[in-house]
Design a protein around this motif. Structure first.
Motif, PDB file in Angstrom:
ATOM      1  N   LYS A  65      18.222  28.731  37.851  1.00  0.00           N
ATOM      2  CA  LYS A  65      18.520  28.475  36.441  1.00  0.00           C
ATOM      3  C   LYS A  65      18.570  29.784  35.647  1.00  0.00           C
ATOM      4  O   LYS A  65      19.448  29.979  34.811  1.00  0.00           O
ATOM      5  CB  LYS A  65      17.482  27.537  35.830  1.00  0.00           C
ATOM      6  N   ARG A  66      17.650  30.688  35.944  1.00  0.00           N
ATOM      7  CA  ARG A  66      17.611  31.976  35.247  1.00  0.00           C
ATOM      8  C   ARG A  66      18.907  32.751  35.479  1.00  0.00           C
ATOM      9  O   ARG A  66      19.510  33.261  34.540  1.00  0.00           O
ATOM     10  CB  ARG A  66      16.405  32.781  35.743  1.00  0.00           C
ATOM     11  N   LEU A  67      19.364  32.813  36.724  1.00  0.00           N
ATOM     12  CA  LEU A  67      20.598  33.539  37.016  1.00  0.00           C
ATOM     13  C   LEU A  67      21.794  32.852  36.354  1.00  0.00           C
ATOM     14  O   LEU A  67      22.624  33.517  35.731  1.00  0.00           O
ATOM     15  CB  LEU A  67      20.829  33.642  38.527  1.00  0.00           C
ATOM     16  N   CYS A  68      21.855  31.539  36.441  1.00  0.00           N
ATOM     17  CA  CYS A  68      22.966  30.808  35.817  1.00  0.00           C
ATOM     18  C   CYS A  68      22.972  30.991  34.305  1.00  0.00           C
ATOM     19  O   CYS A  68      24.021  31.191  33.700  1.00  0.00           O
ATOM     20  CB  CYS A  68      22.903  29.330  36.178  1.00  0.00           C
ATOM     21  N   THR A  69      21.809  30.935  33.699  1.00  0.00           N
ATOM     22  CA  THR A  69      21.705  31.070  32.244  1.00  0.00           C
ATOM     23  C   THR A  69      22.130  32.458  31.773  1.00  0.00           C
ATOM     24  O   THR A  69      22.868  32.599  30.799  1.00  0.00           O
ATOM     25  CB  THR A  69      20.272  30.767  31.772  1.00  0.00           C
ATOM     26  N   GLU A  70      21.694  33.479  32.473  1.00  0.00           N
ATOM     27  CA  GLU A  70      21.964  34.851  32.051  1.00  0.00           C
ATOM     28  C   GLU A  70      23.349  35.358  32.452  1.00  0.00           C
ATOM     29  O   GLU A  70      23.951  36.133  31.722  1.00  0.00           O
ATOM     30  CB  GLU A  70      20.890  35.796  32.607  1.00  0.00           C
ATOM     31  N   VAL A  71      23.837  34.941  33.616  1.00  0.00           N
ATOM     32  CA  VAL A  71      25.085  35.498  34.148  1.00  0.00           C
ATOM     33  C   VAL A  71      26.274  34.546  33.983  1.00  0.00           C
ATOM     34  O   VAL A  71      27.345  34.964  33.564  1.00  0.00           O
ATOM     35  CB  VAL A  71      24.912  35.885  35.643  1.00  0.00           C
ATOM     36  N   LEU A  72      26.084  33.282  34.297  1.00  0.00           N
ATOM     37  CA  LEU A  72      27.222  32.361  34.339  1.00  0.00           C
ATOM     38  C   LEU A  72      27.489  31.631  33.026  1.00  0.00           C
ATOM     39  O   LEU A  72      28.640  31.425  32.662  1.00  0.00           O
ATOM     40  CB  LEU A  72      27.024  31.344  35.468  1.00  0.00           C
ATOM     41  N   LEU A  73      26.454  31.224  32.320  1.00  0.00           N
ATOM     42  CA  LEU A  73      26.666  30.495  31.068  1.00  0.00           C
ATOM     43  C   LEU A  73      27.552  31.256  30.090  1.00  0.00           C
ATOM     44  O   LEU A  73      28.484  30.667  29.541  1.00  0.00           O
ATOM     45  CB  LEU A  73      25.337  30.113  30.415  1.00  0.00           C
ATOM     46  N   PRO A  74      27.306  32.549  29.867  1.00  0.00           N
ATOM     47  CA  PRO A  74      28.182  33.269  28.931  1.00  0.00           C
ATOM     48  C   PRO A  74      29.655  33.247  29.350  1.00  0.00           C
ATOM     49  O   PRO A  74      30.541  33.167  28.503  1.00  0.00           O
ATOM     50  CB  PRO A  74      27.627  34.700  28.950  1.00  0.00           C
ATOM     51  N   VAL A  75      29.923  33.284  30.633  1.00  0.00           N
ATOM     52  CA  VAL A  75      31.297  33.250  31.126  1.00  0.00           C
ATOM     53  C   VAL A  75      31.916  31.876  30.868  1.00  0.00           C
ATOM     54  O   VAL A  75      33.031  31.765  30.359  1.00  0.00           O
ATOM     55  CB  VAL A  75      31.337  33.585  32.637  1.00  0.00           C
ATOM     56  N   PHE A  76      31.177  30.824  31.196  1.00  0.00           N
ATOM     57  CA  PHE A  76      31.702  29.465  31.033  1.00  0.00           C
ATOM     58  C   PHE A  76      31.792  29.044  29.568  1.00  0.00           C
ATOM     59  O   PHE A  76      32.564  28.163  29.226  1.00  0.00           O
ATOM     60  CB  PHE A  76      30.861  28.464  31.820  1.00  0.00           C
TER      61      PHE A  76
END
Length: 172
Positions: free
Chosen positions: A18-29
């Motif tokens: 969740k930490r990686l998705c929140t910091e790296v992927l969420l901004p992209v999506f």
């Protein structure tokens, strides 16, 4: 009128994912979706996650570690058995575990700055190897937080075939 899609749910195993998705992927999506959120399925009953998926009126991506499974197919089979109705093409197999994707995003300079040795084959790094690299289990989370401050998606795409495959399929 917005041309963005309504929602995207990133279903992740646990807090490290969740930490990686929140910091790296969420901004992209967030450039494509109005609402992007992460759901940790490992802390939930399988039936609750299955109901979420089946009732969802949004796009979703499910992340699952390959762990000790022999291949991506076995990981996808495991997840579709656990969560009936899960779409095969919405599953991303992380090779072998999320810790590998953390290390993949570090440039040589970032590794030096963080005092970490560079791992040539990040797609083989297990949780235990990661902990050995960062100074033990007690440093696991704090090191991940520091890694994300230096994370470079382009470096991750170059260093990790599984991250590159995810990026090409779900982001590009």
């Amino acid at each position: 009128m917005s041309s963005k899609h309504p929602s995207l749910c990133l279903l992740v195993e646990g807090p490290d994912d969740k930490r990686l998705c929140t910091e790296v992927l969420l901004p992209v999506f967030q450039s494509v979706y109005v609402n992007v959120y992460a759901w940790m399925y490992s802390q939930q009953k399988s039936s609750l996650t299955t109901n979420l998926i089946q009732s969802m009126d949004s796009d979703y991506i499910v992340f699952g570690d390959i762990d000790e499974r022999p291949c991506v197919t076995a990981t996808k089979e495991c997840l579709t058995t656990r969560f009936p109705g899960l779409s095969w093409d919405r599953i991303v197999a992380v090779r072998p575990e999320i810790e590998a994707w953390y290390l993949a995003g570090l440039s040589d300079a970032a590794c030096r700055e963080l005092g970490l040795g560079r791992v040539a084959d990040v797609d083989s790094v297990t949780k235990e190897q990661f902990d050995g690299l960062v100074g033990g289990r007690r440093q696991h989370t704090s090191t991940m937080v520091e890694i994300l401050k230096h994370y470079d998606v382009e470096v991750a795409r170059q260093r990790s075939p599984s991250f590159r495959y995810f990026w090409q399929k779900h982001v590009e």
